[in-house]
Design a protein around this motif. Structure first.
Motif, PDB file in Angstrom:
ATOM      1  N   CYS A   4      -1.727   1.952  -5.567  1.00 43.50           N
ATOM      2  CA  CYS A   4      -0.933   1.128  -4.649  1.00 43.50           C
ATOM      3  C   CYS A   4      -0.270  -0.013  -5.419  1.00 43.50           C
ATOM      4  CB  CYS A   4      -1.822   0.509  -3.583  1.00 43.50           C
ATOM      5  SG  CYS A   4      -2.488   1.673  -2.402  1.00 43.50           S
ATOM      6  N   CYS A  51      -7.582   1.445  -5.011  1.00 42.69           N
ATOM      7  CA  CYS A  51      -7.269   0.282  -4.175  1.00 42.69           C
ATOM      8  C   CYS A  51      -8.327   0.190  -3.071  1.00 42.69           C
ATOM      9  CB  CYS A  51      -5.878   0.471  -3.555  1.00 42.69           C
ATOM     10  SG  CYS A  51      -5.316  -0.912  -2.540  1.00 42.69           S
ATOM     11  N   HIS A  98       0.826  -1.215   0.000  1.00 35.79           N
ATOM     12  CA  HIS A  98       0.000   0.000   0.000  1.00 35.79           C
ATOM     13  C   HIS A  98       0.855   1.258   0.000  1.00 35.79           C
ATOM     14  CE1 HIS A  98      -3.537  -2.405  -0.041  1.00 35.79           C
ATOM     15  NE2 HIS A  98      -2.885  -3.204   0.776  1.00 35.79           N
ATOM     16  N   CYS A 111      -7.897   0.034  -0.101  1.00 35.88           N
ATOM     17  CA  CYS A 111      -7.480   0.785   1.092  1.00 35.88           C
ATOM     18  C   CYS A 111      -7.902   2.247   1.017  1.00 35.88           C
ATOM     19  CB  CYS A 111      -5.972   0.677   1.292  1.00 35.88           C
ATOM     20  SG  CYS A 111      -5.011   1.705   0.160  1.00 35.88           S
TER      21      CYS A 111
HETATM   22 ZN   LIG Z   1      -3.874   0.249  -1.155  1.00 35.14          ZN
END
Ligand SMILES: [Zn+2]
Length: 298
Positions: free
Chosen positions: A181, A174, A158, A176
């Motif tokens: 990432c 992503c 990440h 996240c």
């Molecule tokens: Zn990520």
């Protein structure tokens, strides 16, 4: 306590291994992962108790999980096994087993296992990366896991793809919450999507087609190798590990070890470009072996 017990908690299977002090396997067992948090921890506790009863000894217990324990709250976070998130896994397991239990990210467990007696054995500073359905990493320095102030050391997956080319910027979204990432470029599903378009997730098919001479598949793997090279060159520029070990399904691509070190060279600062890039020796077993080794250095 002579024996070392390691548990690898996966989304579908939970595996236990018992090692003797020299690292030899005494017992190994795999069962379906429990459904829901209470069932998960009771399954782990039962596996530990049964192993100890069978071997006639008690041991240290380490558990590898997808995710990690937040040092501020003591609760699991970043795990893709949703039932674990927000739970005090180490404390709850410790209470069930009446001893302290160590819990660590599965990429750190890969690094521990490979540093101890795998592809990273004999090297002081080991970086291990998992390239599978996701993308993670872990560090071991002088035989100890280096997990950092926030327990996120090695969360390479990440961080953004370095030296992005115009057609790569800004990268896909992503899970996240960020864009670009490494996980969205380097993991197996990312290779399939990059090569064959949205909705494709099977990188194994891409490799098979590339080996059979399909130009589109070969181009997809070439883009992946170039991106992996930039991503690993950044690691070299910051910590310069003695060895880089790759695990996970994508690590089985033989061309990575042939091509990526040369592709890294232009991005490594200075005039020495030595890179030791190797495949994990223990394969899928690294997680469970590494978990068993979480107490190796006291
Ligand atoms: Zn990520």
């Amino acid at each position: 306590m002579a024996i070392k017990l390691g548990v690898d908690l996966g989304g579908t299977k939970t595996e236990i291994v018992a090692l003797d002090p020299g690292g030899e396997v005494l017992l190994r067992r795999r069962v379906p992962t429990g459904q829901g948090y209470q069932a998960i921890i009771e399954t782990i506790a039962r596996l530990v108790r049964e192993a100890e009863a069978e071997l006639g000894e008690t041991g240290t217990v380490g558990v590898g999980i997808p995710g990690s324990i937040n040092p501020r709250t003591g609760l699991v976070r970043n795990g893709n096994t949703q039932a674990l998130n927000g739970q005090a896994l180490d404390k709850d397991l410790g209470a069930l087993l009446s001893r302290e239990v160590r819990v660590m990210n599965d990429a750190n467990c890969l690094a521990m296992s490979e540093a101890a007696d795998g592809a990273g054995a004999g090297y002081p500073v080991v970086f291990a990366a998992i390239l599978g359905t996701g993308c993670g990493g872990g560090w071991v320095v002088d035989g100890r896991p280096l997990d950092g102030l926030n327990r996120v050391a090695g969360e390479w997956g990440h961080t953004p793809l370095p030296w992005m080319r115009p057609e790569e910027f800004p990268g896909r979204a992503c899970w996240c919450g960020r864009n670009g990432c490494l996980e969205t470029f380097l993991c197996g599903p990312a290779i399939a999507e990059d090569t064959d378009g949205p909705g494709h997730r099977d990188a194994g098919k891409v490799e098979a087609r590339a080996l059979a001479g399909d130009p589109a598949a070969q181009a997809g793997l070439a883009r992946h190798a170039d991106r992996l090279a930039r991503a690993l060159a950044l690691i070299v520029n910051i910590v310069d590990p003695d060895v880089i070990v790759l695990g996970g399904g994508v690590s089985n691509y033989a061309h990575l070890y042939r091509d990526v070190p040369d592709l890294m060279a232009p991005w490594i600062f200075g005039d020495s470009k030595k890179v030791n890039l190797v495949r994990a020796k223990h394969g899928d077993s690294s997680g469970v072996f590494g978990a068993a080794r979480l107490w190796d250095k006291g």
